[in-house]
Write a protein that holds these residues in place. Structure first.
Motif, mmCIF file in Angstrom:
data_model
loop_
_atom_site.group_PDB
_atom_site.id
_atom_site.type_symbol
_atom_site.label_atom_id
_atom_site.label_comp_id
_atom_site.label_asym_id
_atom_site.label_seq_id
_atom_site.Cartn_x
_atom_site.Cartn_y
_atom_site.Cartn_z
ATOM 1 N N ALA A 315 45.400 49.722 5.992
ATOM 2 C CA ALA A 315 45.910 50.714 5.328
ATOM 3 C C ALA A 315 45.945 50.482 3.761
ATOM 4 O O ALA A 315 45.955 51.238 2.829
ATOM 5 C CB ALA A 315 47.342 51.046 5.886
ATOM 6 N N ALA A 316 46.219 49.070 3.438
ATOM 7 C CA ALA A 316 46.395 48.853 1.915
ATOM 8 C C ALA A 316 44.963 48.927 1.373
ATOM 9 O O ALA A 316 44.906 49.386 0.056
ATOM 10 C CB ALA A 316 46.959 47.470 1.810
ATOM 11 N N GLN A 317 44.002 48.746 1.895
ATOM 12 C CA GLN A 317 42.649 48.729 1.249
ATOM 13 C C GLN A 317 42.754 50.387 0.861
ATOM 14 O O GLN A 317 41.932 50.683 -0.303
ATOM 15 C CB GLN A 317 41.564 48.532 2.293
ATOM 16 N N LEU A 318 42.864 51.353 1.645
ATOM 17 C CA LEU A 318 42.807 52.845 1.448
ATOM 18 C C LEU A 318 43.921 53.171 0.502
ATOM 19 O O LEU A 318 43.099 53.972 -0.437
ATOM 20 C CB LEU A 318 42.610 53.460 2.823
ATOM 21 N N SER A 319 45.021 52.679 0.531
ATOM 22 C CA SER A 319 45.947 53.384 -0.365
ATOM 23 C C SER A 319 46.163 52.750 -1.791
ATOM 24 O O SER A 319 46.502 53.628 -2.545
ATOM 25 C CB SER A 319 47.255 53.357 0.548
ATOM 26 N N ILE A 320 46.083 51.496 -1.836
ATOM 27 C CA ILE A 320 46.094 51.096 -3.098
ATOM 28 C C ILE A 320 45.062 49.914 -3.649
ATOM 29 O O ILE A 320 44.851 49.228 -4.787
ATOM 30 C CB ILE A 320 47.450 49.874 -3.050
ATOM 31 N N GLY A 321 44.039 49.999 -2.822
ATOM 32 C CA GLY A 321 42.608 49.643 -3.257
ATOM 33 C C GLY A 321 42.711 47.809 -3.411
ATOM 34 O O GLY A 321 41.970 47.678 -4.373
ATOM 35 N N VAL A 322 43.076 47.181 -2.345
ATOM 36 C CA VAL A 322 43.191 45.656 -2.373
ATOM 37 C C VAL A 322 42.079 45.330 -1.451
ATOM 38 O O VAL A 322 41.608 46.212 -0.637
ATOM 39 C CB VAL A 322 44.320 45.229 -2.084
ATOM 40 N N SER A 323 41.777 44.125 -1.463
ATOM 41 C CA SER A 323 40.601 43.649 -0.738
ATOM 42 C C SER A 323 40.977 43.298 0.437
ATOM 43 O O SER A 323 42.273 43.402 0.975
ATOM 44 C CB SER A 323 40.274 42.189 -1.266
ATOM 45 N N ASP A 324 40.282 43.565 1.561
ATOM 46 C CA ASP A 324 40.566 43.103 3.033
ATOM 47 C C ASP A 324 40.889 41.771 3.193
ATOM 48 O O ASP A 324 41.544 41.538 4.493
ATOM 49 C CB ASP A 324 39.453 43.503 3.906
ATOM 50 N N LYS A 325 40.745 40.667 2.308
ATOM 51 C CA LYS A 325 41.118 39.570 2.470
ATOM 52 C C LYS A 325 42.361 39.221 2.378
ATOM 53 O O LYS A 325 43.168 38.283 2.788
ATOM 54 C CB LYS A 325 40.399 38.585 1.340
ATOM 55 N N VAL A 326 43.442 40.228 1.908
ATOM 56 C CA VAL A 326 44.715 40.300 1.850
ATOM 57 C C VAL A 326 45.580 39.765 3.153
ATOM 58 O O VAL A 326 46.286 39.350 3.188
ATOM 59 C CB VAL A 326 45.401 41.477 1.258
ATOM 60 N N THR A 327 44.808 40.557 4.103
ATOM 61 C CA THR A 327 45.434 40.201 5.603
ATOM 62 C C THR A 327 45.288 38.712 6.012
ATOM 63 O O THR A 327 46.384 38.231 6.254
ATOM 64 C CB THR A 327 44.329 40.973 6.697
ATOM 65 N N ARG A 328 44.087 38.069 5.440
ATOM 66 C CA ARG A 328 44.076 36.609 5.784
ATOM 67 C C ARG A 328 45.104 35.775 5.030
ATOM 68 O O ARG A 328 45.849 34.753 5.362
ATOM 69 C CB ARG A 328 42.506 36.085 5.386
ATOM 70 N N VAL A 329 45.354 36.418 3.608
ATOM 71 C CA VAL A 329 46.313 35.600 2.800
ATOM 72 C C VAL A 329 47.625 35.743 3.594
ATOM 73 O O VAL A 329 48.250 34.775 3.562
ATOM 74 C CB VAL A 329 46.290 36.529 1.344
ATOM 75 N N PHE A 330 48.027 36.701 3.830
ATOM 76 C CA PHE A 330 49.456 37.053 4.567
ATOM 77 C C PHE A 330 49.343 36.024 5.695
ATOM 78 O O PHE A 330 50.377 35.402 5.803
ATOM 79 C CB PHE A 330 49.483 38.740 4.723
#
Length: 365
Positions: A315-330
């Motif tokens: 969802a964050a990729q679509l709405s605020i344009g962050v990388s899909d790697k954010v999931t792994r960071v979290f």
């Protein structure tokens, strides 16, 4: 001057309960800082990550789909870890379970019977258990480090799957894409409530497995044996328990649940085999197990939380344009804070200013 970890004379039960919540809070704080450094509004980003995926019925179904393999795998891993056997190769067992369970719909695709799906699930569980038996054998009879062997087997399983879908099991009508033929309707795991979403019975399997394992750990002799051997192998031997038998039991049990998760994911969510069938469920389930305090009921809650990070990342990729790697960071931040908080449950930080003070401290212990 140096910093030492000193074992606490008494472990706080309150802090043991609060520790996962504290780890979650610290993860959110660190995540907010990360989003701010990326130039994103932290509140908007966290809302996109953790709130928006819960606002629609279909997204709740997707949450159940993501949570099912995490819970199933983590419940099996909790038995391993509580018995002091460290199965890190669940990702490989997940893959092998998917492969062995897919033999019927791919190799015997002309066989249409109500027995196909139950046999697929059984074969998936057996495949995962047999693959987990390899590190169990090496540890029980050769004293090999199970962390290394189980982890290395992950790559063998993934490469084997890749070889199959690019070779013998590639769909002849698939325009040369590396996928198997689609499963027949008899081989598809049915949805729980098809009218509102595509969540399937794997989620029910996961909840049932968590409840049954909780009952086993709480009320049966086998659960007592797991706890005793996990806390002290010597005490377990005095009680008449066998550490070798426990190695076999914990790995086979964990592998079976993980293999069941693998074939359930392929049958329920994907519908065929392909080179990548998991976004890393086997590794993420380790975080789920520890966040749930290795308690099967706690694992249900932690599995839903980690599943939310997958949905939130999309969802964050679509709405605020962050990388899909954010999931792994979290997920990495959460694991770091969970382990840090757990360490502070059993140890306290002590600053040693001189060698004399260090010797005095050890003498006092």
């Amino acid at each position: 001057m140096r910093i030492e970890l000193e074992k606490r004379p008494q472990v706080s039960k309150l802090f043991g309960f609060v520790s996962p919540l504290l780890a979650l809070a610290l993860t959110l704080i660190a995540g907010s800082v990360m989003f701010a450094l990326l130039g994103k509004d932290p509140m908007e980003a966290l809302n996109a990550f953790f709130v928006e995926p819960l606002l629609e019925v279909w997204s709740l179904h997707e949450l159940a789909i993501k949570a099912a393999p995490l819970i199933l795998i983590a419940v099996g891993l909790s038995v391993c870890y509580r018995s002091n056997n460290w199965n890190i190769g669940a990702e490989g067992q997940f893959t092998i379970g998917a492969i062995t369970g897919s033999i019927l719909p791919i190799v015997f695709y002309d066989w249409h019977s109500p027995l196909v799906l139950p046999l697929m699930l059984i074969m998936g569980a057996i495949g995962g258990a047999l693959f987990a038996a390899i590190p169990a054998l090496l540890k029980a009879h050769f004293n090999t480090n199970e962390i290394l062997t189980s982890l290395m087997l992950v790559y063998i399983a993934q490469l084997f799957l890749d070889w199959l879908v690019r070779g013998a099991w590639r769909d002849p009508k698939g325009f040369n894409f590396p996928v198997s033929r689609d499963f027949a309707p008899e081989a598809i795991l049915p949805a729980i409530w098809e009218e509102s979403g595509r969540a399937h019975w794997a989620f029910i399997f996961a909840i049932l497995a968590a409840i049954l394992v909780w009952f086993m750990m709480r009320f049966t002799l086998k659960g007592f044996e797991i706890v005793v051997l996990g806390q002290s192998e010597r005490a377990g031997r005095f009680a008449g328990f066998s550490s070798k038998r426990m190695i076999w039991f914990s790995f086979l049990f964990s592998g079976a649940l993980t293999g069941l998760a693998g074939i359930s994911e392929v049958s329920g969510s994907i519908g065929h085999l392909q080179p990548a069938i998991s976004p890393g469920y086997g590794f993420t389930a380790i975080i789920v197990a520890f966040l749930g305090r290795l308690n099967p009921l706690g694992i249900i809650a932690s599995g839903l939380v980690l599943a939310l990070t997958y949905l939130g990342g999309e969802a964050a990729q679509l709405s605020i344009g962050v990388s899909d790697k954010v999931t792994r960071v979290f997920q990495g931040l959460l694991l770091f804070f969970v382990l840090s908080c757990d360490t502070l449950i059993f140890y306290r930080i002590r600053i040693v200013w001189s060698r004399v003070q260090a010797i005095a401290g050890k003498a006092a212990q």
